[in-house]
Design an enzyme around this catalytic site. Structure first.
Site, PDB file in Angstrom:
ATOM      1  N   HIS A  87     -12.055-107.583 -31.699  1.00  0.00           N
ATOM      2  CA  HIS A  87     -12.528-106.535 -30.799  1.00  0.00           C
ATOM      3  C   HIS A  87     -12.481-105.216 -31.554  1.00  0.00           C
ATOM      4  O   HIS A  87     -11.641-105.010 -32.433  1.00  0.00           O
ATOM      5  CB  HIS A  87     -11.608-106.502 -29.576  1.00  0.00           C
ATOM      6  CG  HIS A  87     -12.070-105.640 -28.456  1.00  0.00           C
ATOM      7  ND1 HIS A  87     -11.930-104.267 -28.469  1.00  0.00           N
ATOM      8  CD2 HIS A  87     -12.642-105.938 -27.257  1.00  0.00           C
ATOM      9  CE1 HIS A  87     -12.390-103.763 -27.334  1.00  0.00           C
ATOM     10  NE2 HIS A  87     -12.844-104.752 -26.588  1.00  0.00           N
TER      11      HIS A  87
ATOM     12  N   ASP B 109      -3.198-108.679 -31.410  1.00  0.00           N
ATOM     13  CA  ASP B 109      -3.893-108.221 -30.207  1.00  0.00           C
ATOM     14  C   ASP B 109      -3.755-109.331 -29.166  1.00  0.00           C
ATOM     15  O   ASP B 109      -4.370-110.378 -29.282  1.00  0.00           O
ATOM     16  CB  ASP B 109      -5.360-107.955 -30.538  1.00  0.00           C
ATOM     17  CG  ASP B 109      -6.216-107.613 -29.320  1.00  0.00           C
ATOM     18  OD1 ASP B 109      -5.693-107.647 -28.186  1.00  0.00           O
ATOM     19  OD2 ASP B 109      -7.415-107.336 -29.503  1.00  0.00           O
TER      20      ASP B 109
ATOM     21  N   GLN C  61      -6.149-110.895 -24.646  1.00  0.00           N
ATOM     22  CA  GLN C  61      -6.717-112.071 -24.000  1.00  0.00           C
ATOM     23  C   GLN C  61      -5.737-113.232 -23.898  1.00  0.00           C
ATOM     24  O   GLN C  61      -6.043-114.238 -23.254  1.00  0.00           O
ATOM     25  CB  GLN C  61      -7.971-112.527 -24.766  1.00  0.00           C
ATOM     26  CG  GLN C  61      -9.083-111.502 -24.820  1.00  0.00           C
ATOM     27  CD  GLN C  61      -9.667-111.196 -23.455  1.00  0.00           C
ATOM     28  OE1 GLN C  61      -9.603-112.006 -22.530  1.00  0.00           O
ATOM     29  NE2 GLN C  61     -10.236-110.007 -23.299  1.00  0.00           N
TER      30      GLN C  61
ATOM     31  N   LYS D 283      -5.966-106.661 -17.521  1.00  0.00           N
ATOM     32  CA  LYS D 283      -6.517-107.991 -17.774  1.00  0.00           C
ATOM     33  C   LYS D 283      -5.606-109.091 -17.227  1.00  0.00           C
ATOM     34  O   LYS D 283      -5.956-110.270 -17.270  1.00  0.00           O
ATOM     35  CB  LYS D 283      -6.756-108.191 -19.268  1.00  0.00           C
ATOM     36  CG  LYS D 283      -7.829-107.267 -19.847  1.00  0.00           C
ATOM     37  CD  LYS D 283      -8.056-107.547 -21.314  1.00  0.00           C
ATOM     38  CE  LYS D 283      -8.973-106.511 -21.957  1.00  0.00           C
ATOM     39  NZ  LYS D 283     -10.357-106.595 -21.464  1.00  0.00           N
TER      40      LYS D 283
ATOM     41  N   CYS E 183     -17.911-105.480 -27.346  1.00  0.00           N
ATOM     42  CA  CYS E 183     -17.108-104.687 -28.288  1.00  0.00           C
ATOM     43  C   CYS E 183     -16.780-105.483 -29.539  1.00  0.00           C
ATOM     44  O   CYS E 183     -15.684-105.359 -30.108  1.00  0.00           O
ATOM     45  CB  CYS E 183     -15.836-104.162 -27.628  1.00  0.00           C
ATOM     46  SG  CYS E 183     -16.131-102.985 -26.299  1.00  0.00           S
TER      47      CYS E 183
END
Length: 406
Positions: A119, A196, A199, A222, A360
């Site tokens: 991303h 990251d 997700q 999220k 993104c």
């Protein structure tokens, strides 16, 4: 409607005359009533600034804010709340690491290694860190299905690799990357690994101690929490050595006319009035997810993704991106001759919300040799009936554009 959907008030509505099917949770998830009420209760009953006043409301607000930090610590299995920094989201958390840690540690000849599937929030900060320090920015090679070959990764990670930054789960491909194995290789070469988790944290159990990652970033919105708040986990020794990048109230210990010094961890990174209501909402979201069980969330999302792949395979002219195995609850696809924005528009007319665009991830789009894709992403409030509605909508889209181009 599945048993969890009733907890999400927004789902009980029609869009364009059709029952809403929300399939854009990778962009932002919907919020259960428990989270909404927790935020409302904060504003109605204990709204006050934290860490400053000695009055009752201030004490209650501080307890709620720091209580949420403890919930986060427990949720990701960190050793201490000193390792939990509240930020505005994943992007801010990753920028903090790139700006504070990386820029102070990297020099010319060092390397930053990331993947082309990142991303933008885990790509651009490293571009800027490389430009500022003279370090080289390099990329892993991905396999054709969007997975990472660990043996090839071991070759790419060298003594010059000071930072590896990678998502645990790709927001486009659904790939689950081998973070624990990568961390072992990175540490053997003397580097750090930045993960990251935007997700992954919402959809699977995360244990930062087991992963042995050095930094881990994720966002509340999220994972059923409010927008505007996220988390940076960092190993205490690394955070201790880092300098803040925002200065002002709340993060200081003493201030003189020409010099100041900072509070201890984690507060030295939380300048200004913090996102108190957001932290309360994040804590309520964690309560909700833990009541369900992250193993159940993970199994549910993977089951829906597998079912979606099976159903989409029934449609001719549909290209699906990402691996077939070991992927999380999303499917990214294109329909031959139909632009993803047109796909999303037709689906929206039927009350089905999906994402369309580059997500993104412009370098990844070029790696896939496309300009954009459509993405359906699932969460606890979705079920097989939602996937069936999606497939019906895509069939309608194919028929409509097939007639247009005849």
């Amino acid at each position: 409607m599945n048993r969890y959907a009733k907890d999400f008030p927004i789902l009980d509505q029609e869009v364009n005359g059709n029952p809403l099917v929300y399939l854009d949770s990778s962009a932002t998830s919907q919020k259960p009533i428990q989270v909404i009420e927790a935020v409302e209760s904060y504003y109605k009953e204990i709204n006050s600034n934290v860490h400053r006043g000695v009055h009752t409301l201030g004490s209650k607000a501080t307890d709620a804010y720091e209580g949420a930090r403890e919930k986060v610590r427990r949720f990701i299995h960190a050793d201490s709340t000193r390792e939990i920094v509240f930020t505005r989201g994943t992007t801010t958390a990753l920028n903090l690491v790139a700006s504070s840690y990386a820029r102070s540690k990297l020099t010319e000849g060092d390397e930053i290694l990331i993947s082309p599937s990142e991303h933008h929030s885990n790509l651009i900060p490293w571009q800027q860190a490389a430009k500022a320090t003279g370090a080289a920015l390099k990329y892993f090679d991905l396999e054709p299905d969007g997975t990472l070959n660990l043996e090839k990764a071991k070759v790419a990670i060298t003594k010059q690799t000071k930072v590896v930054a990678i998502a645990q789960v790709s927001n486009v491909l659904g790939t689950v990357f081998p973070i624990k194995e990568l961390a072992e290789v990175v540490h053997a070469q003397g580097g750090v690994i930045v993960v990251d988790g935007a997700q992954s944290a919402p959809h699977m159990k995360v244990d930062v101690r087991d992963l042995d990652c050095d930094f881990f970033a994720f966002s509340a919105h999220k994972m059923m929490g409010p927008t505007g708040i996220g988390v940076l986990y960092g190993k205490e020794s690394l955070l201790e050595a880092m300098e803040p990048i925002e200065f002002g109230g709340e993060m200081i210990d003493t201030v003189d006319l020409y010099e100041s010094n900072w509070k201890e961890l984690p507060w030295k990174f939380e300048g200004g009035t913090p996102i108190i209501a957001g932290a309360v909402g994040l804590g309520a979201a964690i309560d909700y997810l833990e009541a369900v069980g992250m193993e159940e969330v993970d199994a549910h999302d993977r089951r829906l993704a597998a079912y979606a792949l099976e159903r989409l395979d029934e449609l001719e002219g549909v290209t699906i991106y990402g691996p077939r195995e070991n992927r999380t609850g999303l499917v990214t696809f294109n329909i031959d001759t139909v632009h993803p924005h047109d796909v999303a528009t037709v689906l929206d007319a039927d009350g089905i919300a999906v994402r369309a665009g580059h997500h993104c991830c412009q370098p990844l789009m070029r790696w896939l040799d496309v300009t954009a894709t459509a993405r359906a992403s699932f969460y606890l409030y979705n079920d097989e009936a939602d996937v069936d509605r999606l497939v019906q909508g895509l069939q309608k889209t194919k028929e409509y554009f097939g007639n247009v181009f005849r």
